[in-house]
Design a protein around this motif. Sequence first.
Motif, PDB file in Angstrom:
ATOM      1  N   ALA A 123       0.866  -1.187   0.000  1.00 56.05           N
ATOM      2  CA  ALA A 123       0.000   0.000   0.000  1.00 56.05           C
ATOM      3  C   ALA A 123       0.895   1.226   0.000  1.00 56.05           C
ATOM      4  O   ALA A 123       2.076   1.144   0.300  1.00 56.05           O
TER       5      ALA A 123
ATOM      6  N   ARG B 214      -3.464   5.097  -0.615  1.00 55.96           N
ATOM      7  CA  ARG B 214      -4.432   4.022  -0.391  1.00 55.96           C
ATOM      8  C   ARG B 214      -4.720   3.845   1.092  1.00 55.96           C
ATOM      9  O   ARG B 214      -5.853   3.632   1.493  1.00 55.96           O
ATOM     10  N   ALA B 215      -3.657   3.928   1.900  1.00 60.09           N
ATOM     11  CA  ALA B 215      -3.844   3.693   3.332  1.00 60.09           C
ATOM     12  C   ALA B 215      -4.754   4.750   3.945  1.00 60.09           C
ATOM     13  O   ALA B 215      -5.566   4.454   4.816  1.00 60.09           O
ATOM     14  N   SER B 216      -4.631   5.999   3.488  1.00 63.64           N
ATOM     15  CA  SER B 216      -5.462   7.064   4.038  1.00 63.64           C
ATOM     16  C   SER B 216      -6.772   7.184   3.273  1.00 63.64           C
ATOM     17  O   SER B 216      -7.691   7.869   3.719  1.00 63.64           O
ATOM     18  N   GLY B 217      -6.856   6.556   2.104  1.00 60.81           N
ATOM     19  CA  GLY B 217      -8.050   6.673   1.282  1.00 60.81           C
ATOM     20  C   GLY B 217      -8.134   8.011   0.567  1.00 60.81           C
ATOM     21  O   GLY B 217      -9.162   8.341  -0.007  1.00 60.81           O
ATOM     22  N   LEU B 218      -7.054   8.773   0.600  1.00 56.92           N
ATOM     23  CA  LEU B 218      -7.079  10.117   0.021  1.00 56.92           C
ATOM     24  C   LEU B 218      -6.544  10.146  -1.407  1.00 56.92           C
ATOM     25  O   LEU B 218      -6.392  11.222  -1.996  1.00 56.92           O
ATOM     26  N   ALA B 219      -6.252   8.979  -1.963  1.00 54.43           N
ATOM     27  CA  ALA B 219      -5.628   8.929  -3.292  1.00 54.43           C
ATOM     28  C   ALA B 219      -6.463   9.665  -4.340  1.00 54.43           C
ATOM     29  O   ALA B 219      -5.927  10.174  -5.326  1.00 54.43           O
ATOM     30  N   ALA B 220      -7.781   9.762  -4.104  1.00 47.66           N
ATOM     31  CA  ALA B 220      -8.641  10.425  -5.082  1.00 47.66           C
ATOM     32  C   ALA B 220      -8.315  11.897  -5.214  1.00 47.66           C
ATOM     33  O   ALA B 220      -8.611  12.525  -6.233  1.00 47.66           O
ATOM     34  N   LEU B 221      -7.725  12.471  -4.173  1.00 48.17           N
ATOM     35  CA  LEU B 221      -7.476  13.920  -4.194  1.00 48.17           C
ATOM     36  C   LEU B 221      -6.232  14.282  -4.984  1.00 48.17           C
ATOM     37  O   LEU B 221      -6.140  15.358  -5.560  1.00 48.17           O
ATOM     38  N   GLY B 222      -5.241  13.426  -4.965  1.00 51.49           N
ATOM     39  CA  GLY B 222      -3.984  13.744  -5.636  1.00 51.49           C
ATOM     40  C   GLY B 222      -2.889  12.831  -5.133  1.00 51.49           C
ATOM     41  O   GLY B 222      -3.149  11.690  -4.754  1.00 51.49           O
ATOM     42  N   THR B 223      -1.669  13.349  -5.121  1.00 52.86           N
ATOM     43  CA  THR B 223      -0.534  12.564  -4.668  1.00 52.86           C
ATOM     44  C   THR B 223      -0.375  12.743  -3.162  1.00 52.86           C
ATOM     45  O   THR B 223      -0.177  13.861  -2.692  1.00 52.86           O
ATOM     46  N   VAL B 224      -0.483  11.638  -2.440  1.00 49.83           N
ATOM     47  CA  VAL B 224      -0.487  11.729  -0.986  1.00 49.83           C
ATOM     48  C   VAL B 224       0.872  11.314  -0.433  1.00 49.83           C
ATOM     49  O   VAL B 224       1.457  10.320  -0.862  1.00 49.83           O
TER      50      VAL B 224
ATOM     51  N   ALA C 114       2.287   1.739   5.613  1.00 49.10           N
ATOM     52  CA  ALA C 114       2.088   2.827   4.661  1.00 49.10           C
ATOM     53  C   ALA C 114       1.509   4.079   5.321  1.00 49.10           C
ATOM     54  O   ALA C 114       1.532   5.153   4.732  1.00 49.10           O
ATOM     55  N   TYR C 115       0.989   3.957   6.534  1.00 51.52           N
ATOM     56  CA  TYR C 115       0.458   5.142   7.205  1.00 51.52           C
ATOM     57  C   TYR C 115       1.571   6.078   7.652  1.00 51.52           C
ATOM     58  O   TYR C 115       1.342   7.248   7.904  1.00 51.52           O
TER      59      TYR C 115
END
Lengths: 313, 277
Positions: free
Chosen positions: A209, A213-223, A310-311
């Motif tokens: 991960a 993916r771990a934070s679920g924020l991948a939809a927003l951009g590069t985390v 990954a967190y």
Amino acid sequence: MRPALSIVVFTVLAGAGYGVWTWLGVLLALRAYPPGRNATLLPLALGFALVSAGLVVSLLHLGQPQRAWRALTQWRTSWLSREGLAALLTYLPALALAGLVRGDASFLPARLVGALLALGALATVTCTARIYTSLPPIPAWRDRRVLPLFHLHALLSGGLWFAGGAQFAVRSTAGVALAFAWLLAVVLLLAANLKRAYWRALDAAPAPADAGRASGLAALGTVRAFEGPATEASYVTREMAFALARRHAARLRRIAAVLAYSLPFLLLCVAAFDMTLRPWVLPPAAIACTLGLLVERWLFFAEAKHVAAAYFP
Amino acid sequence: MTALPPPPPKKLGLVIDLDTCVGCHACAVACKSWNDGGAFGPLPDADPLGAAPDGVWFNRVHTYEVTGLGTAGAASEQRKADDGGRPEIPTAATAHSRVPPALTIHFPRSCLHCETPACVPVCPTGASYKRAEDGIVLVDADKCIGCQLCAWACPYGAREFSAARGVMQKCTLCVDRIYDDSLAPQDRQPACVAACPTRARHFGDLGDPHSEVSKLVAERGGFAPLQELGYAPVNRYLPPRPHRDDGAHAAAETAEAPLDGEALPPLLRWLDRLLSR
Ligand code: SF4
Ligand code: SF4
């Protein structure tokens, strides 16, 4: 994953012990084993020592070892519980066999109990492996090669201890011993190839991960993990985000392969070509293989990545 | 029993608003403080006031930086990863054309009280269990042998082993507060929820589609990470709201126009030259 020494030692020693018991049980059941009380009792005791030492060491991993009996209760869902139960149940045919051996290869109860011993030993090794293969957050352990590798390694190291130990008690069995040496060589080659394939697959596998993916924020951009939750390490960072030895993984893999596979293979060949050399080459082969498997098992943990890592930054 | 109960009638959980969370760690501290004296026993720290304090926290606040906001494809990737059917996370790009260069997002991480977690069935002792009545996942410290297998089985890193107590510990959803009739009704919620100064944390029944928390989730496109692992987490996170255009504008202005050293007053010019070396 942080390799806990207690688990590494437990799985390797108990695996070897169950390997010894499996070979002994199978050969007894098939009547392929030479008669003589000591011929049976010696490998039986050797397996007993390896298995018991491993199980005692495994207790060191527990935070509350005095409650270990509770681990026998949840066999309906937990492979760890099943492992404990299988380990204890396998002592029954082992003890029964100790009482039954008469030095007569065709004695039926001993053959039946031998079959039970082999089944129990294999079942316990299966449970051990399933503990690891049933953890979704650690993809490296869900690899389909993990289960057969646990079996092959138990049979290989156990076979070497069995052959190395039993020969002191067994006389005039050159034919059986020769066949057994070749059989072990086949197991060894299978294990070595499967482990190599496992390592290759591990190298090719993506990280389990990333922060997105771990934070679920991948939809927003590069985390990117910007700040960890604490300035100090925590249980999770120590246990799951263990990355210390990955730097040395390549060298350690070579050490493991040489000790566990190459050296025992050479020694097995020597034994096969000159059976009189067996006392000199088989015990060292067993020791080398066990040391190699300790390194292999250490890497099995150290190289496995947990999703939760990954967190963290 | 470590067998999972049938789907519980209630699914108690948290909804955490990543838009309003300011990363103050008040929830984490309140959690530690309440649970240290709570029904599940203390949360002892090794070396609490020394150089390297070490101990169990049920809730830890991470901080992430998100750049490349609204990059194409990212949103559809999330839809695939999520369990589908729920609204897509509104990204800056879909709402507005101008986006800020980066976002800082504080992300409190604790047990999500999953519906089908592996942490429970792997437990060999029955210490780990999921309550049939409300779905709360708990550890019975009197049964736990500290084998730590459940912590390996949790992809969210939500379980921490207490070296001091030799047992596994985890978020209890303040089960010793939420049903306590001796507390004032407004206090019958998890300590973290009560402590949050920006009201970023909400507690309720996520199994009831008409509950306040369920409505919030529906309205704001609440999500849970790592759904693809199949643990069916109950907790939800609310994504950051789309940024307003003026914020992006200001950011764009400061980013352009490199400093013209020659136009500066002499002292600053000298400083600029000195620092540029
Ligand atoms: S978040 Fe982790 S500890 Fe909590 S229920 Fe899910 S798997 Fe279990
Ligand atoms: S650490 Fe405790 S709660 Fe976790 S699996 Fe082991 S016995 Fe169960």
